[in-house]
Scaffold this motif. Structure first.
Motif, PDB file in Angstrom:
ATOM      1  N   THR A  13      26.904  54.451  24.035  1.00  0.00           N
ATOM      2  CA  THR A  13      26.999  54.667  22.421  1.00  0.00           C
ATOM      3  C   THR A  13      26.179  53.820  21.801  1.00  0.00           C
ATOM      4  O   THR A  13      25.486  54.329  20.873  1.00  0.00           O
ATOM      5  CB  THR A  13      28.407  54.627  22.210  1.00  0.00           C
ATOM      6  OG1 THR A  13      29.411  55.630  22.699  1.00  0.00           O
ATOM      7  CG2 THR A  13      28.674  54.998  20.622  1.00  0.00           C
ATOM      8  N   GLU A  14      26.140  52.560  22.279  1.00  0.00           N
ATOM      9  CA  GLU A  14      25.487  51.616  21.565  1.00  0.00           C
ATOM     10  C   GLU A  14      23.768  51.804  21.437  1.00  0.00           C
ATOM     11  O   GLU A  14      22.964  51.724  20.608  1.00  0.00           O
ATOM     12  CB  GLU A  14      25.637  50.159  21.556  1.00  0.00           C
ATOM     13  CG  GLU A  14      26.994  49.690  21.328  1.00  0.00           C
ATOM     14  CD  GLU A  14      27.423  48.273  21.556  1.00  0.00           C
ATOM     15  OE1 GLU A  14      28.302  47.789  21.257  1.00  0.00           O
ATOM     16  OE2 GLU A  14      26.418  47.585  22.349  1.00  0.00           O
ATOM     17  N   ILE A  15      23.387  52.328  22.738  1.00  0.00           N
ATOM     18  CA  ILE A  15      21.996  52.520  23.172  1.00  0.00           C
ATOM     19  C   ILE A  15      21.543  53.799  22.110  1.00  0.00           C
ATOM     20  O   ILE A  15      20.394  53.783  21.588  1.00  0.00           O
ATOM     21  CB  ILE A  15      21.779  52.710  24.448  1.00  0.00           C
ATOM     22  CG1 ILE A  15      22.037  51.286  25.173  1.00  0.00           C
ATOM     23  CG2 ILE A  15      20.475  53.272  24.724  1.00  0.00           C
ATOM     24  CD1 ILE A  15      21.916  51.590  26.781  1.00  0.00           C
ATOM     25  N   ILE A  16      22.351  54.908  22.388  1.00  0.00           N
ATOM     26  CA  ILE A  16      21.721  56.063  21.629  1.00  0.00           C
ATOM     27  C   ILE A  16      21.770  56.096  20.120  1.00  0.00           C
ATOM     28  O   ILE A  16      20.980  56.557  19.549  1.00  0.00           O
ATOM     29  CB  ILE A  16      23.017  57.309  21.999  1.00  0.00           C
ATOM     30  CG1 ILE A  16      22.707  57.555  23.666  1.00  0.00           C
ATOM     31  CG2 ILE A  16      22.744  58.537  21.382  1.00  0.00           C
ATOM     32  CD1 ILE A  16      23.846  58.602  23.953  1.00  0.00           C
ATOM     33  N   PHE A  17      22.899  55.211  19.567  1.00  0.00           N
ATOM     34  CA  PHE A  17      22.924  55.137  17.997  1.00  0.00           C
ATOM     35  C   PHE A  17      22.193  53.892  17.854  1.00  0.00           C
ATOM     36  O   PHE A  17      22.369  53.459  16.447  1.00  0.00           O
ATOM     37  CB  PHE A  17      24.538  55.178  17.607  1.00  0.00           C
ATOM     38  CG  PHE A  17      25.157  56.357  17.692  1.00  0.00           C
ATOM     39  CD1 PHE A  17      24.942  57.556  16.957  1.00  0.00           C
ATOM     40  CD2 PHE A  17      25.757  56.798  18.821  1.00  0.00           C
ATOM     41  CE1 PHE A  17      25.367  58.811  16.901  1.00  0.00           C
ATOM     42  CE2 PHE A  17      26.405  58.024  18.971  1.00  0.00           C
ATOM     43  CZ  PHE A  17      26.360  58.953  17.961  1.00  0.00           C
ATOM     44  N   ALA A  18      21.508  53.178  18.514  1.00  0.00           N
ATOM     45  CA  ALA A  18      20.655  52.061  18.210  1.00  0.00           C
ATOM     46  C   ALA A  18      21.807  51.041  17.532  1.00  0.00           C
ATOM     47  O   ALA A  18      21.611  50.354  16.120  1.00  0.00           O
ATOM     48  CB  ALA A  18      19.738  52.224  16.991  1.00  0.00           C
ATOM     49  N   TRP A  19      22.982  50.801  18.007  1.00  0.00           N
ATOM     50  CA  TRP A  19      23.911  50.059  17.443  1.00  0.00           C
ATOM     51  C   TRP A  19      23.809  48.603  17.980  1.00  0.00           C
ATOM     52  O   TRP A  19      23.828  48.527  19.295  1.00  0.00           O
ATOM     53  CB  TRP A  19      25.253  50.351  17.926  1.00  0.00           C
ATOM     54  CG  TRP A  19      26.652  49.971  17.175  1.00  0.00           C
ATOM     55  CD1 TRP A  19      27.354  49.030  17.468  1.00  0.00           C
ATOM     56  CD2 TRP A  19      26.868  50.216  15.848  1.00  0.00           C
ATOM     57  NE1 TRP A  19      28.056  48.387  16.438  1.00  0.00           N
ATOM     58  CE2 TRP A  19      28.041  49.435  15.222  1.00  0.00           C
ATOM     59  CE3 TRP A  19      26.556  51.085  14.897  1.00  0.00           C
ATOM     60  CZ2 TRP A  19      28.524  49.529  14.266  1.00  0.00           C
ATOM     61  CZ3 TRP A  19      27.249  51.216  13.692  1.00  0.00           C
ATOM     62  CH2 TRP A  19      28.200  50.449  13.301  1.00  0.00           C
ATOM     63  N   PRO A  20      23.514  47.483  17.102  1.00  0.00           N
ATOM     64  CA  PRO A  20      23.097  46.039  17.690  1.00  0.00           C
ATOM     65  C   PRO A  20      24.609  45.354  18.170  1.00  0.00           C
ATOM     66  O   PRO A  20      24.775  44.466  17.778  1.00  0.00           O
ATOM     67  CB  PRO A  20      22.517  45.554  16.702  1.00  0.00           C
ATOM     68  CG  PRO A  20      23.212  46.225  15.327  1.00  0.00           C
ATOM     69  CD  PRO A  20      23.528  47.524  15.771  1.00  0.00           C
ATOM     70  N   GLY A  21      25.039  45.987  19.347  1.00  0.00           N
ATOM     71  CA  GLY A  21      26.245  45.332  19.964  1.00  0.00           C
ATOM     72  C   GLY A  21      25.965  44.555  21.198  1.00  0.00           C
ATOM     73  O   GLY A  21      24.896  44.420  21.681  1.00  0.00           O
ATOM     74  N   ILE A  22      27.104  44.343  21.796  1.00  0.00           N
ATOM     75  CA  ILE A  22      26.990  43.521  23.072  1.00  0.00           C
ATOM     76  C   ILE A  22      26.673  44.384  24.241  1.00  0.00           C
ATOM     77  O   ILE A  22      25.913  43.980  25.168  1.00  0.00           O
ATOM     78  CB  ILE A  22      28.438  43.035  23.386  1.00  0.00           C
ATOM     79  CG1 ILE A  22      28.899  41.804  22.362  1.00  0.00           C
ATOM     80  CG2 ILE A  22      28.424  42.415  24.824  1.00  0.00           C
ATOM     81  CD1 ILE A  22      30.304  41.314  22.776  1.00  0.00           C
ATOM     82  N   LEU A  69      28.735  40.162  18.651  1.00  0.00           N
ATOM     83  CA  LEU A  69      30.267  40.448  18.692  1.00  0.00           C
ATOM     84  C   LEU A  69      30.655  41.116  17.668  1.00  0.00           C
ATOM     85  O   LEU A  69      31.415  42.136  17.639  1.00  0.00           O
ATOM     86  CB  LEU A  69      31.039  39.053  18.963  1.00  0.00           C
ATOM     87  CG  LEU A  69      32.465  39.333  19.176  1.00  0.00           C
ATOM     88  CD1 LEU A  69      32.751  40.234  20.576  1.00  0.00           C
ATOM     89  CD2 LEU A  69      33.232  37.797  19.452  1.00  0.00           C
ATOM     90  N   PRO A  70      30.451  40.822  16.369  1.00  0.00           N
ATOM     91  CA  PRO A  70      31.055  41.484  15.237  1.00  0.00           C
ATOM     92  C   PRO A  70      30.734  42.822  15.098  1.00  0.00           C
ATOM     93  O   PRO A  70      31.684  43.756  14.849  1.00  0.00           O
ATOM     94  CB  PRO A  70      30.507  40.900  13.941  1.00  0.00           C
ATOM     95  CG  PRO A  70      30.184  39.309  14.463  1.00  0.00           C
ATOM     96  CD  PRO A  70      29.668  39.704  15.737  1.00  0.00           C
ATOM     97  N   ALA A  71      29.731  43.437  15.677  1.00  0.00           N
ATOM     98  CA  ALA A  71      29.053  44.983  15.671  1.00  0.00           C
ATOM     99  C   ALA A  71      29.847  45.368  16.629  1.00  0.00           C
ATOM    100  O   ALA A  71      30.395  46.662  16.111  1.00  0.00           O
ATOM    101  CB  ALA A  71      27.808  45.089  15.793  1.00  0.00           C
ATOM    102  N   THR A  72      30.202  44.792  17.704  1.00  0.00           N
ATOM    103  CA  THR A  72      30.953  45.736  18.814  1.00  0.00           C
ATOM    104  C   THR A  72      32.311  45.814  18.551  1.00  0.00           C
ATOM    105  O   THR A  72      33.252  46.952  18.763  1.00  0.00           O
ATOM    106  CB  THR A  72      30.672  44.909  19.975  1.00  0.00           C
ATOM    107  OG1 THR A  72      29.410  45.119  20.670  1.00  0.00           O
ATOM    108  CG2 THR A  72      31.393  45.575  21.194  1.00  0.00           C
ATOM    109  N   ALA A  73      32.738  44.637  17.878  1.00  0.00           N
ATOM    110  CA  ALA A  73      34.317  44.612  17.466  1.00  0.00           C
ATOM    111  C   ALA A  73      34.828  45.729  16.355  1.00  0.00           C
ATOM    112  O   ALA A  73      35.751  46.322  16.461  1.00  0.00           O
ATOM    113  CB  ALA A  73      34.731  43.318  16.979  1.00  0.00           C
TER     114      ALA A  73
END
Length: 306
Positions: free
Chosen positions: A250-259, A96-100
């Motif tokens: 966005t989270e998949i392309i940038f390997a962002w560890p979010g929800i 949650l913090p990464a997505t927020a």
């Protein structure tokens, strides 16, 4: 009393929506047949499937299973992740913090710039500047998020090597995903602010303010902007809820560890407890944000209280 009735009615509607989402999330598990056979690996034998079905309570009557599921949801328990063997809610809280962070930054810069550009376009209506802002806004809404994200990576990471292309940890890693995620919302907010302000600026009380000799910016800031905010806040609330629910692409392309990335991984691995937790969390966010938007209406437009 009327204000309390308005708030209570909106709260009751939110609870009904959450109950409906819980029904859909629960019964969707049974649409593919035996959930035990779906959740286990393809090479699982009949004995393993039967043992897993008994352990998960799938042999109980369907209403008993739903009552148990609903009770767990109300207490914050969604079961254990089949992949990580940890509570699904713990995995959700970790992401949650990464997505927020990504959602807040994307919505902040797009809202500030969108309000500025939309206000300028409304004040300078039908001018060359207004035309340029509308063209840029149209392009921002037409460009797919995944294409813009890949373009940003190619230009700023591979060619210029100014910014990292993935990961989380520093403010530099936040720039590209927030731009890719906020570009669409920037365009939408700009167009909506412009349209709302143009409508409000045609009202009689605005003509009276002009007749008194007030400047355009003073009229906009002190008289028009507040009334023009109602549809904008509605859209912003929906945007923020969708962002906080997980920006999948966005989270998949940038390997962002979010929800969003957690949800995609859970779907691919058939980790249904995690999928259920993510979907219910997204529904809760939508309901909560819409409730706050309704409360904002009471402040922005006192006529709603009546």
């Amino acid at each position: 009393m009327k204000t309390l009735s308005f708030v209570a009615g909106r709260a009751l509607q939110g609870l009904v929506v959450l109950l409906g989402v819980s029904l859909v999330v629960f019964f969707a598990l049974f649409l593919t047949g035996d959930p035990a056979a779906v959740m286990l690996p393809p090479d699982a034998n009949a004995a393993e499937i039967a043992a897993f079905r008994e352990a998960m309570g799938f042999n109980d009557p369907i209403l008993v299973q739903y009552a148990r599921f609903l009770g767990g949801v109300m207490s914050g328990e969604f079961g254990n992740s089949l992949r990580f063997q940890r509570p699904a809610v713990d995995l959700l809280i970790e992401r949650l913090p990464a997505t927020a962070l990504l959602a807040c930054v994307a919505l902040l810069w797009s809202s500030l710039l969108g309000f500025l550009l939309g206000t300028i376009a409304a004040i300078r209506r039908n001018s060359a500047l207004d035309f340029a802002i509308r063209v840029v806004s149209l392009l921002g809404q037409a460009i797919p998020v995944f294409w813009l994200a890949l373009l940003l990576i190619i230009v700023f990471s591979l060619r210029l090597r100014w910014l990292p292309s993935s990961g989380i940890g520093s403010w530099r890693q936040l720039i590209l995903p927030s731009i890719a995620l906020g570009a669409y919302y920037l365009s939408a907010i700009t167009r909506l602010v412009r349209a709302s302000l143009i409508e409000v600026l045609g009202e009689n009380y605005i003509r009276t303010a002009r007749a008194k000799g007030l400047t355009s910016w003073r009229i906009v800031v002190h008289h028009a902007l507040r009334n023009a905010l109602i549809p904008v806040i509605t859209v912003q609330g929906m945007y923020f809820a969708s962002l906080l629910g997980g920006a999948l692409v966005t989270e998949i392309i940038f390997a962002w560890p979010g929800i969003g990335r957690l949800a995609v991984d859970a779907i691919q691995t058939k980790d249904f407890p995690v999928v259920q937790a993510v979907v219910l969390f997204a529904a809760l966010v939508f309901v909560a944000v819409n409730f706050l938007v309704d409360l904002a209406y009471l402040w922005l437009n006192p006529r709603i209280r009546l």
